[in-house]
Design a protein around this motif. Structure first.
Motif, PDB file in Angstrom:
ATOM      1  N   MET A   1       0.869  -1.248  -0.020  1.00 41.05           N
ATOM      2  CA  MET A   1      -0.117  -0.072  -0.065  1.00 41.05           C
ATOM      3  C   MET A   1       0.830   1.131   0.190  1.00 41.05           C
ATOM      4  N   MET A   2       0.320   2.261  -0.383  1.00 41.04           N
ATOM      5  CA  MET A   2       0.982   3.615  -0.304  1.00 41.04           C
ATOM      6  C   MET A   2       1.186   4.232   0.802  1.00 41.04           C
ATOM      7  N   PRO A   3       2.159   5.032   1.273  1.00 41.62           N
ATOM      8  CA  PRO A   3       2.432   5.642   2.585  1.00 41.62           C
ATOM      9  C   PRO A   3       1.399   6.246   3.184  1.00 41.62           C
ATOM     10  N   PRO A   4       0.370   6.971   2.529  1.00 40.49           N
ATOM     11  CA  PRO A   4      -0.759   7.373   3.404  1.00 40.49           C
ATOM     12  C   PRO A   4      -1.577   6.283   3.860  1.00 40.49           C
ATOM     13  N   THR A   5      -1.839   5.267   3.042  1.00 37.33           N
ATOM     14  CA  THR A   5      -2.933   4.327   3.419  1.00 37.33           C
ATOM     15  C   THR A   5      -2.134   3.357   4.707  1.00 37.33           C
ATOM     16  N   VAL A   6      -1.107   3.314   4.874  1.00 38.55           N
ATOM     17  CA  VAL A   6      -0.647   2.367   6.039  1.00 38.55           C
ATOM     18  C   VAL A   6      -0.450   3.404   7.085  1.00 38.55           C
ATOM     19  N   THR A   7      -0.432   4.634   6.825  1.00 37.04           N
ATOM     20  CA  THR A   7      -0.156   5.503   7.822  1.00 37.04           C
ATOM     21  C   THR A   7      -1.523   5.746   8.665  1.00 37.04           C
ATOM     22  N   VAL A   8      -2.602   6.041   7.898  1.00 42.61           N
ATOM     23  CA  VAL A   8      -3.875   6.049   8.598  1.00 42.61           C
ATOM     24  C   VAL A   8      -4.206   4.882   9.523  1.00 42.61           C
ATOM     25  N   GLN A   9      -3.699   3.597   8.933  1.00 44.47           N
ATOM     26  CA  GLN A   9      -3.825   2.578   9.727  1.00 44.47           C
ATOM     27  C   GLN A   9      -3.180   2.506  11.212  1.00 44.47           C
ATOM     28  N   ARG A  10      -1.954   2.987  10.776  1.00 47.28           N
ATOM     29  CA  ARG A  10      -1.206   3.308  12.222  1.00 47.28           C
ATOM     30  C   ARG A  10      -1.843   4.068  13.154  1.00 47.28           C
ATOM     31  N   GLU A  11      -2.317   5.218  12.554  1.00 48.73           N
ATOM     32  CA  GLU A  11      -3.132   6.140  13.661  1.00 48.73           C
ATOM     33  C   GLU A  11      -4.363   5.812  14.123  1.00 48.73           C
ATOM     34  N   LEU A  12      -5.247   4.608  13.418  1.00 54.53           N
ATOM     35  CA  LEU A  12      -6.230   4.143  13.970  1.00 54.53           C
ATOM     36  C   LEU A  12      -6.001   2.843  15.077  1.00 54.53           C
ATOM     37  N   LEU A  13      -4.799   2.510  15.308  1.00 51.33           N
ATOM     38  CA  LEU A  13      -4.243   1.590  16.184  1.00 51.33           C
ATOM     39  C   LEU A  13      -4.908   1.519  17.510  1.00 51.33           C
ATOM     40  N   THR A  14      -4.956   2.806  18.031  1.00 54.98           N
ATOM     41  CA  THR A  14      -5.654   3.014  19.318  1.00 54.98           C
ATOM     42  C   THR A  14      -7.103   3.239  19.543  1.00 54.98           C
ATOM     43  N   VAL A  15      -7.811   3.404  18.405  1.00 57.75           N
ATOM     44  CA  VAL A  15      -9.185   3.550  18.469  1.00 57.75           C
ATOM     45  C   VAL A  15      -9.876   2.310  18.685  1.00 57.75           C
ATOM     46  N   ARG A  16     -10.970   2.154  19.630  1.00 60.53           N
ATOM     47  CA  ARG A  16     -11.730   1.284  19.960  1.00 60.53           C
ATOM     48  C   ARG A  16     -13.088   0.756  19.097  1.00 60.53           C
ATOM     49  N   SER A  17     -13.272   1.855  18.412  1.00 59.03           N
ATOM     50  CA  SER A  17     -14.826   1.607  17.711  1.00 59.03           C
ATOM     51  C   SER A  17     -14.619   2.562  16.557  1.00 59.03           C
ATOM     52  N   ALA A  18     -15.650   2.499  15.540  1.00 61.09           N
ATOM     53  CA  ALA A  18     -15.724   3.067  14.379  1.00 61.09           C
ATOM     54  C   ALA A  18     -16.078   4.473  14.868  1.00 61.09           C
ATOM     55  N   ALA A  19     -17.213   4.525  15.892  1.00 54.06           N
ATOM     56  CA  ALA A  19     -17.835   5.761  16.467  1.00 54.06           C
ATOM     57  C   ALA A  19     -16.600   6.829  17.150  1.00 54.06           C
ATOM     58  N   GLU A  20     -15.708   6.022  17.771  1.00 60.11           N
ATOM     59  CA  GLU A  20     -14.858   6.886  18.140  1.00 60.11           C
ATOM     60  C   GLU A  20     -13.794   7.207  17.372  1.00 60.11           C
ATOM     61  N   ALA A  21     -13.585   6.811  16.119  1.00 59.35           N
ATOM     62  CA  ALA A  21     -12.741   7.110  14.881  1.00 59.35           C
ATOM     63  C   ALA A  21     -13.334   8.341  14.621  1.00 59.35           C
ATOM     64  N   VAL A  22     -14.794   8.176  14.315  1.00 58.23           N
ATOM     65  CA  VAL A  22     -15.431   9.559  13.635  1.00 58.23           C
ATOM     66  C   VAL A  22     -15.210  10.712  14.439  1.00 58.23           C
ATOM     67  N   ALA A  23     -15.465  10.395  15.992  1.00 51.61           N
ATOM     68  CA  ALA A  23     -15.281  11.333  16.930  1.00 51.61           C
ATOM     69  C   ALA A  23     -13.973  12.144  16.996  1.00 51.61           C
ATOM     70  N   ALA A  24     -12.827  11.299  16.785  1.00 49.50           N
ATOM     71  CA  ALA A  24     -11.515  11.765  16.907  1.00 49.50           C
ATOM     72  C   ALA A  24     -11.296  12.531  15.611  1.00 49.50           C
ATOM     73  N   GLY A  25     -11.921  12.141  14.650  1.00 51.83           N
ATOM     74  CA  GLY A  25     -11.502  12.794  13.379  1.00 51.83           C
ATOM     75  C   GLY A  25     -12.043  14.242  13.445  1.00 51.83           C
ATOM     76  N   ALA A  26     -13.182  14.404  13.964  1.00 54.79           N
ATOM     77  CA  ALA A  26     -13.930  15.706  14.093  1.00 54.79           C
ATOM     78  C   ALA A  26     -12.825  16.718  14.777  1.00 54.79           C
ATOM     79  N   ASP A  27     -11.976  16.352  15.547  1.00 55.69           N
ATOM     80  CA  ASP A  27     -10.983  17.319  16.484  1.00 55.69           C
ATOM     81  C   ASP A  27      -9.771  17.305  15.476  1.00 55.69           C
ATOM     82  N   ARG A  28      -9.648  16.614  14.425  1.00 55.92           N
ATOM     83  CA  ARG A  28      -8.006  16.695  13.912  1.00 55.92           C
ATOM     84  C   ARG A  28      -7.916  17.990  13.040  1.00 55.92           C
TER      85      ARG A  28
END
Length: 281
Positions: free
Chosen positions: A219-246
């Motif tokens: 995969m391209m660098p951005p693709t795997v980087t996003v996955q690394r950044e999601l390692l600590t997220v515990r649910s889909a809803a938590e990811a969406v909530a975290a994105g709102a503050d990025r």
């Protein structure tokens, strides 16, 4: 460490010598669709066919280029306004509208997931949209016309901004890509076959990151980087909530030359650095 693609050394040197004019990056949008699995969130990934001109054989998220018609409006819109999205994305209002619309449209075209509904509180009931999706892929049907004809409003509140990556200047094909995250709408199903992909899979971030390190997932660098950044997220809803503050700022890889040694760095992402000895041909 990543390996340097064969075409890069010559193009990096040509750019450094002023002999290469960087292509203008094409505005694009991609969506990391997430669902909750037994051990946490899972991301929907497509493995692009080996016949594809760009990123052949690599895993990617649903996404693609902005269509000029994405900026036109004329359809229902729910959630943050284009003006609010412009502030979130650090761009102007027409661009923000086009990018958000492209994200929703490409998710529908490629994954069959429709982030739109009859009103601001619902998403569309599942049905066979294959003809409409095919017409959009052929550029015969504008997404705005599809929404209007079916009494649907675009649910921008279902998206959260995550990142913006710009292809390095020395690349032959360049993209200015906004990444979003979204949770799978209840009742909808993602496509199991996609025209541009030979495989689709729901994978947890830990599996993606490990598989990438072992060479099982390209995969391209951005693709795997996003996955690394999601390692600590515990649910889909938590990811969406975290994105709102990025805070979304462009990430642009840059090359350095020192004799035969070439180095490509992405500021803030040292783990992606590529370097080595590449004598001129």
């Amino acid at each position: 460490m990543m390996s340097m693609p064969p075409s890069w050394p010559a193009r990096i040197r040509a750019l450094a010598a002023g002999e290469l004019t960087p292509p203008v990056p094409k505005q694009s949008a991609t969506v990391v669709l997430l669902r909750d699995g037994a051990e946490g969130p899972e991301a929907y990934l497509l493995r692009r066919r080996t016949s594809m001109a760009f990123a052949a054989g690599q895993y990617a998220y649903p996404g693609g280029g902005v269509d000029p018609r994405d900026a036109e409006g004329g359809y229902g819109w729910a959630g943050p306004s284009p003006a609010e999205w412009a502030e979130r994305l650090g761009t102007d209002e027409p661009t923000a509208r086009a990018v958000v619309c492209a994200a929703v449209r490409e998710t529908f075209e490629e994954a069959g997931v429709l982030l739109a509904g009859p009103d601001a509180s619902r998403t569309a009931d599942p049905r066979d949209w294959s003809k409409e999706r095919a017409a959009m892929e052929r550029h015969e049907l504008a997404f705005a016309d599809f929404l209007s004809a079916n009494g649907l409003v675009l649910r921008s509140d279902l998206l959260a901004p995550w990142a913006r990556w710009v292809t390095p200047e020395f690349e032959e094909r360049r993209f200015d890509t906004w990444f979003f995250v979204a949770a799978m709408p209840p009742g909808q199903l993602a496509a199991e076959t996609v025209g541009e992909a030979d495989r689709v899979a729901w994978l947890p971030p830990a599996e993606v990151v490990e598989g990438y390190a072992e060479g099982r997932y390209r995969m391209m660098p951005p693709t795997v980087t996003v996955q690394r950044e999601l390692l600590t997220v515990r649910s889909a809803a938590e990811a969406v909530a975290a994105g709102a503050d990025r805070k979304v700022v462009p990430v642009l890889g840059r090359a350095e030359t020192s004799g035969d040694r070439l180095t490509v760095r992405w500021p803030g992402y040292e783990e992606l650095t590529i370097e080595g000895i590449f004598p001129p041909e």
